[in-house]
Design a protein around this motif. Structure first.
Motif, PDB file in Angstrom:
ATOM      1  N   LEU A 147       0.828  -1.206   0.000  1.00 22.17           N
ATOM      2  CA  LEU A 147       0.000   0.000   0.000  1.00 22.17           C
ATOM      3  C   LEU A 147       0.860   1.254   0.000  1.00 22.17           C
ATOM      4  O   LEU A 147       0.609   2.195  -0.778  1.00 22.17           O
ATOM      5  N   ILE A 148       1.888   1.285   0.830  1.00 23.42           N
ATOM      6  CA  ILE A 148       2.749   2.467   0.904  1.00 23.42           C
ATOM      7  C   ILE A 148       3.519   2.657  -0.389  1.00 23.42           C
ATOM      8  O   ILE A 148       3.561   3.755  -0.968  1.00 23.42           O
ATOM      9  N   LEU A 167       2.699   5.721  -3.102  1.00 20.75           N
ATOM     10  CA  LEU A 167       3.754   6.710  -3.298  1.00 20.75           C
ATOM     11  C   LEU A 167       4.226   6.722  -4.751  1.00 20.75           C
ATOM     12  O   LEU A 167       4.543   7.783  -5.299  1.00 20.75           O
ATOM     13  N   THR A 168       4.282   5.553  -5.383  1.00 24.55           N
ATOM     14  CA  THR A 168       4.693   5.480  -6.786  1.00 24.55           C
ATOM     15  C   THR A 168       3.713   6.225  -7.679  1.00 24.55           C
ATOM     16  O   THR A 168       4.114   7.026  -8.540  1.00 24.55           O
ATOM     17  N   ILE A 175      -3.055  10.521   3.187  1.00 18.49           N
ATOM     18  CA  ILE A 175      -3.971   9.792   4.064  1.00 18.49           C
ATOM     19  C   ILE A 175      -3.898   8.293   3.782  1.00 18.49           C
ATOM     20  O   ILE A 175      -3.876   7.470   4.709  1.00 18.49           O
ATOM     21  N   THR A 176      -3.840   7.921   2.508  1.00 20.17           N
ATOM     22  CA  THR A 176      -3.768   6.503   2.149  1.00 20.17           C
ATOM     23  C   THR A 176      -2.486   5.863   2.660  1.00 20.17           C
ATOM     24  O   THR A 176      -2.497   4.743   3.191  1.00 20.17           O
ATOM     25  N   VAL A 177      -1.373   6.568   2.500  1.00 20.16           N
ATOM     26  CA  VAL A 177      -0.086   6.040   2.985  1.00 20.16           C
ATOM     27  C   VAL A 177      -0.114   5.903   4.509  1.00 20.16           C
ATOM     28  O   VAL A 177       0.368   4.903   5.068  1.00 20.16           O
ATOM     29  N   GLN A 204      13.967   5.999  -4.353  1.00 19.58           N
ATOM     30  CA  GLN A 204      13.758   6.473  -2.982  1.00 19.58           C
ATOM     31  C   GLN A 204      12.531   5.830  -2.327  1.00 19.58           C
ATOM     32  O   GLN A 204      12.491   5.681  -1.098  1.00 19.58           O
ATOM     33  N   ILE A 205      11.529   5.445  -3.126  1.00 14.49           N
ATOM     34  CA  ILE A 205      10.286   4.941  -2.556  1.00 14.49           C
ATOM     35  C   ILE A 205      10.475   3.608  -1.830  1.00 14.49           C
ATOM     36  O   ILE A 205       9.970   3.434  -0.705  1.00 14.49           O
TER      37      ILE A 205
END
Length: 378
Positions: A29-30, A34-35, A259-261, A344-345
């Motif tokens: 999810l993170i 982020l991607t 919020i999702t992250v 970086q992600i």
């Protein structure tokens, strides 16, 4: 002792898989959100990325991005060309128009007018056809993503006739371009031709694209252009960043993805924390037995750390692989064209996983350290 800790963890398959799932889901999810967030932000600079030959963009003082620009008088081009250090300067027009297809459908498009002589302003690559087709009258080149949006039935757009503000246009090429933030259909044509397609106003020059002379510092040339012309000038990287900043400042995308992250992190803490606590509770007698035979608290800490590390390594790997599979699986969808995972992600996701395991492991470890060796005999 580390091997004993691993055997204790894997021996309870239900909780082991629950821990791995919690870390994998949180990582997926993170990393995935982020991607998508980063790639969407970079779409705000797509128009700049599509013109790699321009070192500097010159515009009116109030212009902010390629989509939020105030037109300049045509004399601005000559002013920029007269600045020392400018090797070449080309006009660039960007405007919106309504187009009627041969089927009678109405579509909103972006019109990009490139220099008549040099064709500076076109994307670097063509997906189909050649840039020389612009020498033919009434010719436009459509971007590849716009092709799928305008011609959803999959037919080739080459040769299709369009009606642009009561003017005839014929598609004779497809450009391999970076999609815009809105994935709007983009039509490229010569600057002189674009003036016919765009509703007439007194000033219609959107930008002046500048190439710096060899050895000239771009930042110094920017200052010189602004001082001598009174216009706003930005280097390629600066103007690309302006497009990204505009999306950040004027849309709710950062908040929504943030919020999702954050939810991904909270869910990871909840699942891993609960499962880890249940695992420790069910194995509290085993830890008590180890303490009864003289195993020190430091060794107990290393055992719990090894268990957390194993779960984290497997779960993190599965989460990152899931993100790669997602990007690869949707790579053929025009909306996801050019999406990639910045290096970086995964590091950010790794830091989040370490923090999740540190928090949940510390809470679970406190109960183990407080356990008395005599508890095993009760």
């Amino acid at each position: 002792m580390i091997w004993i800790a691993i055997r204790m963890l894997t021996g309870d398959a239900q909780k082991f898989y629950g821990l791995v799932f919690g870390i994998a889901f949180s990582t997926l999810l993170i990393t995935q959100q982020l991607t998508i967030f980063v790639n969407l932000l970079e779409r705000g600079a797509s128009a700049v990325f599509n013109v790699p030959s321009a070192d500097i963009w010159v515009m009116d003082r109030v212009s902010r991005t390629t989509d939020v620009a105030y037109p300049m008088p045509s004399t601005a081009l000559d002013k920029v060309r007269s600045v020392p250090g400018v090797e070449w300067a080309a006009p660039h027009l960007r405007a919106t128009a309504s187009v009627r297809t041969g089927d009678g459908d109405l579509e909103g498009v972006a019109i990009v007018g490139v220099d008549d002589a040099t064709l500076i302003g076109l994307p670097r690559r063509m997906a189909q056809g050649n840039i020389d087709v612009l020498s033919r009258p009434d010719t436009v080149i459509i971007d590849d993503v716009g092709t799928t949006n305008m011609f959803e039935d999959g037919r080739s757009p080459i040769g299709e006739r369009l009606e642009l503000n009561d003017q005839r246009a014929v598609i004779r090429g497809i450009a391999d371009a970076v999609p815009s933030f809105t994935s709007q259909v983009t039509l490229y044509t010569k600057y002189s031709q674009a003036l016919r397609y765009v509703p007439g106003t007194r000033n219609r020059l959107s930008f002046v694209l500048v190439g710096a002379a060899p050895g000239v510092d771009h930042q110094q040339l920017v200052a010189r252009i602004e001082a001598e012309t009174g216009l706003r000038a930005r280097t390629r990287n600066q103007f690309a960043q302006d497009g990204i900043d505009f999306i950040v400042e004027n849309t709710g995308i950062p908040l929504n993805f943030g919020i999702t992250v954050a939810l991904g992190f909270v869910v990871g803490v909840a699942i891993v924390g609960l499962t880890f606590s249940l695992f420790i509770r069910d194995n509290i007698k085993q830890f008590g037995a180890l303490k009864a035979i003289g195993v020190a608290n430091g060794t107990i800490r290393r055992m719990v750390a090894a268990q957390a590390a194993l779960v984290g390594l497997i779960g993190y790997g599965l989460g990152v692989l899931g993100t790669i599979a997602f990007i690869w699986g949707f790579s053929a969808v025009p909306t996801f064209k050019g999406f990639y995972i910045p290096w970086q992600i995964p590091l950010i996701s790794l830091a989040a996983v370490v923090l999740i395991l540190a928090l949940t492991g510390w809470v679970a470890l406190r109960r183990v350290l407080k356990t008395e060796p005599a508890a095993v005999f009760r």
